[in-house]
Design a protein around this motif. Structure first.
Motif, PDB file in Angstrom:
ATOM      1  N   PHE A  90       0.827  -1.203   0.000  1.00 55.29           N
ATOM      2  CA  PHE A  90       0.000   0.000   0.000  1.00 55.29           C
ATOM      3  C   PHE A  90       0.862   1.253   0.000  1.00 55.29           C
ATOM      4  N   GLY A  91       0.498   2.207  -0.835  1.00 57.99           N
ATOM      5  CA  GLY A  91       1.186   3.493  -0.852  1.00 57.99           C
ATOM      6  C   GLY A  91       0.475   4.459  -1.766  1.00 57.99           C
ATOM      7  N   LEU A  92       0.366   5.707  -1.313  1.00 54.52           N
ATOM      8  CA  LEU A  92      -0.273   6.735  -2.134  1.00 54.52           C
ATOM      9  C   LEU A  92       0.652   7.211  -3.251  1.00 54.52           C
ATOM     10  N   THR A  93       1.940   7.067  -3.036  1.00 54.28           N
ATOM     11  CA  THR A  93       2.921   7.388  -4.063  1.00 54.28           C
ATOM     12  C   THR A  93       3.845   6.181  -4.218  1.00 54.28           C
ATOM     13  N   GLU A  94       4.539   6.133  -5.321  1.00 54.57           N
ATOM     14  CA  GLU A  94       5.428   5.000  -5.572  1.00 54.57           C
ATOM     15  C   GLU A  94       6.507   4.878  -4.501  1.00 54.57           C
ATOM     16  N   CYS A  95       7.033   6.015  -4.036  1.00 58.04           N
ATOM     17  CA  CYS A  95       8.129   5.954  -3.063  1.00 58.04           C
ATOM     18  C   CYS A  95       7.656   5.549  -1.670  1.00 58.04           C
ATOM     19  N   THR A  96       6.362   5.721  -1.367  1.00 52.45           N
ATOM     20  CA  THR A  96       5.870   5.256  -0.073  1.00 52.45           C
ATOM     21  C   THR A  96       5.494   3.780  -0.141  1.00 52.45           C
ATOM     22  N   ALA A  97       5.147   3.319  -1.329  1.00 57.90           N
ATOM     23  CA  ALA A  97       4.802   1.907  -1.494  1.00 57.90           C
ATOM     24  C   ALA A  97       6.048   1.038  -1.608  1.00 57.90           C
ATOM     25  N   MET A  98       7.019   1.527  -2.356  1.00 55.73           N
ATOM     26  CA  MET A  98       8.223   0.734  -2.616  1.00 55.73           C
ATOM     27  C   MET A  98       9.465   1.630  -2.549  1.00 55.73           C
ATOM     28  N   PRO A  99       9.986   1.864  -1.357  1.00 55.98           N
ATOM     29  CA  PRO A  99      11.180   2.717  -1.228  1.00 55.98           C
ATOM     30  C   PRO A  99      12.319   2.212  -2.107  1.00 55.98           C
ATOM     31  N   GLY A 100      13.035   3.168  -2.687  1.00 56.46           N
ATOM     32  CA  GLY A 100      14.186   2.827  -3.510  1.00 56.46           C
ATOM     33  C   GLY A 100      13.925   2.800  -4.997  1.00 56.46           C
ATOM     34  N   VAL A 101      12.668   2.941  -5.426  1.00 54.70           N
ATOM     35  CA  VAL A 101      12.374   2.860  -6.859  1.00 54.70           C
ATOM     36  C   VAL A 101      12.466   4.209  -7.574  1.00 54.70           C
ATOM     37  N   CYS A 102      12.453   5.290  -6.820  1.00 58.16           N
ATOM     38  CA  CYS A 102      12.497   6.624  -7.430  1.00 58.16           C
ATOM     39  C   CYS A 102      13.942   7.103  -7.527  1.00 58.16           C
ATOM     40  N   SER A 103      14.315   7.641  -8.679  1.00 56.46           N
ATOM     41  CA  SER A 103      15.692   8.072  -8.900  1.00 56.46           C
ATOM     42  C   SER A 103      16.061   9.340  -8.123  1.00 56.46           C
ATOM     43  N   VAL A 104      15.083  10.121  -7.686  1.00 57.07           N
ATOM     44  CA  VAL A 104      15.363  11.355  -6.940  1.00 57.07           C
ATOM     45  C   VAL A 104      15.004  11.227  -5.455  1.00 57.07           C
ATOM     46  N   GLU A 105      14.777  10.036  -5.015  1.00 53.18           N
ATOM     47  CA  GLU A 105      14.335   9.804  -3.645  1.00 53.18           C
ATOM     48  C   GLU A 105      15.251  10.434  -2.594  1.00 53.18           C
ATOM     49  N   GLY A 106      16.551  10.304  -2.770  1.00 51.99           N
ATOM     50  CA  GLY A 106      17.499  10.828  -1.790  1.00 51.99           C
ATOM     51  C   GLY A 106      17.459  12.336  -1.643  1.00 51.99           C
ATOM     52  N   ALA A 107      17.132  13.049  -2.711  1.00 51.10           N
ATOM     53  CA  ALA A 107      17.101  14.504  -2.687  1.00 51.10           C
ATOM     54  C   ALA A 107      15.687  15.075  -2.590  1.00 51.10           C
ATOM     55  N   CYS A 108      14.702  14.219  -2.463  1.00 54.15           N
ATOM     56  CA  CYS A 108      13.310  14.673  -2.460  1.00 54.15           C
ATOM     57  C   CYS A 108      12.979  15.396  -1.154  1.00 54.15           C
ATOM     58  N   HIS A 109      12.410  16.575  -1.285  1.00 46.77           N
ATOM     59  CA  HIS A 109      12.068  17.388  -0.117  1.00 46.77           C
ATOM     60  C   HIS A 109      10.648  17.146   0.385  1.00 46.77           C
ATOM     61  N   ILE A 110       9.844  16.411  -0.368  1.00 44.26           N
ATOM     62  CA  ILE A 110       8.461  16.181   0.065  1.00 44.26           C
ATOM     63  C   ILE A 110       8.183  14.733   0.446  1.00 44.26           C
ATOM     64  N   ARG A 111       9.161  13.881   0.299  1.00 49.73           N
ATOM     65  CA  ARG A 111       8.954  12.454   0.578  1.00 49.73           C
ATOM     66  C   ARG A 111       8.495  12.210   2.009  1.00 49.73           C
ATOM     67  N   THR A 112       9.108  12.885   2.967  1.00 52.16           N
ATOM     68  CA  THR A 112       8.716  12.664   4.365  1.00 52.16           C
ATOM     69  C   THR A 112       7.268  13.065   4.606  1.00 52.16           C
ATOM     70  N   HIS A 113       6.806  14.078   3.906  1.00 55.17           N
ATOM     71  CA  HIS A 113       5.392  14.481   4.032  1.00 55.17           C
ATOM     72  C   HIS A 113       4.476  13.396   3.460  1.00 55.17           C
ATOM     73  N   TRP A 114       4.845  12.842   2.308  1.00 50.12           N
ATOM     74  CA  TRP A 114       4.057  11.764   1.718  1.00 50.12           C
ATOM     75  C   TRP A 114       4.055  10.530   2.618  1.00 50.12           C
ATOM     76  N   GLN A 115       5.184  10.257   3.244  1.00 53.13           N
ATOM     77  CA  GLN A 115       5.235   9.116   4.169  1.00 53.13           C
ATOM     78  C   GLN A 115       4.282   9.326   5.342  1.00 53.13           C
ATOM     79  N   ARG A 116       4.258  10.527   5.868  1.00 52.52           N
ATOM     80  CA  ARG A 116       3.354  10.853   6.985  1.00 52.52           C
ATOM     81  C   ARG A 116       1.888  10.736   6.558  1.00 52.52           C
ATOM     82  N   ILE A 117       1.565  11.294   5.400  1.00 51.17           N
ATOM     83  CA  ILE A 117       0.195  11.214   4.872  1.00 51.17           C
ATOM     84  C   ILE A 117      -0.185   9.756   4.634  1.00 51.17           C
TER      85      ILE A 117
END
Length: 103
Positions: free
Chosen positions: A39-66
């Motif tokens: 389950f995940g609202l975005t690809e990076c919350t469903a499957m960490p490591g699949v996004c090429s900009v994950e390490g530099a993403c400034h909104i990922r933590t917000h998506w994880q919380r949501i």
């Protein structure tokens, strides 16, 4: 069945039935049984490591919380709740705060 939600019976009087009582099956379990990925609202919350900009993403933590809030809500709603049409009291209302929106 594989997820322990529905059982089938063959024959003239066969059909499908819930494996557990409706108040023991959450909406989250149903979604998990139907989806091919976690389950995940975005690809990076469903499957960490699949996004090429994950390490530099400034909104990922917000998506994880949501995602966590939505997941907990889905886990708190059961098939029995859906059948009855009852609406849970939002956590903010239960704590005495005014909810941001009404159901």
């Amino acid at each position: 069945t594989q997820h322990g939600l529905v059982a089938s019976t063959r024959g003239a009087h066969g059909g499908y039935r819930l494996e557990r009582a409706p108040d023991r099956i959450s909406v989250a379990e149903i979604i998990d049984a139907l989806e091919d990925q976690p389950f995940g609202l975005t690809e990076c919350t469903a499957m960490p490591g699949v996004c090429s900009v994950e390490g530099a993403c400034h909104i990922r933590t917000h998506w994880q919380r949501i995602n966590l809030i939505v997941r907990r809500t889905l886990e708190s709603v059961t098939v029995a709740d859906m059948i009855a049409g009852t609406q849970p009291v939002p956590a903010t209302a239960a704590a005495g705060a005014r909810p941001p929106f009404s159901w």
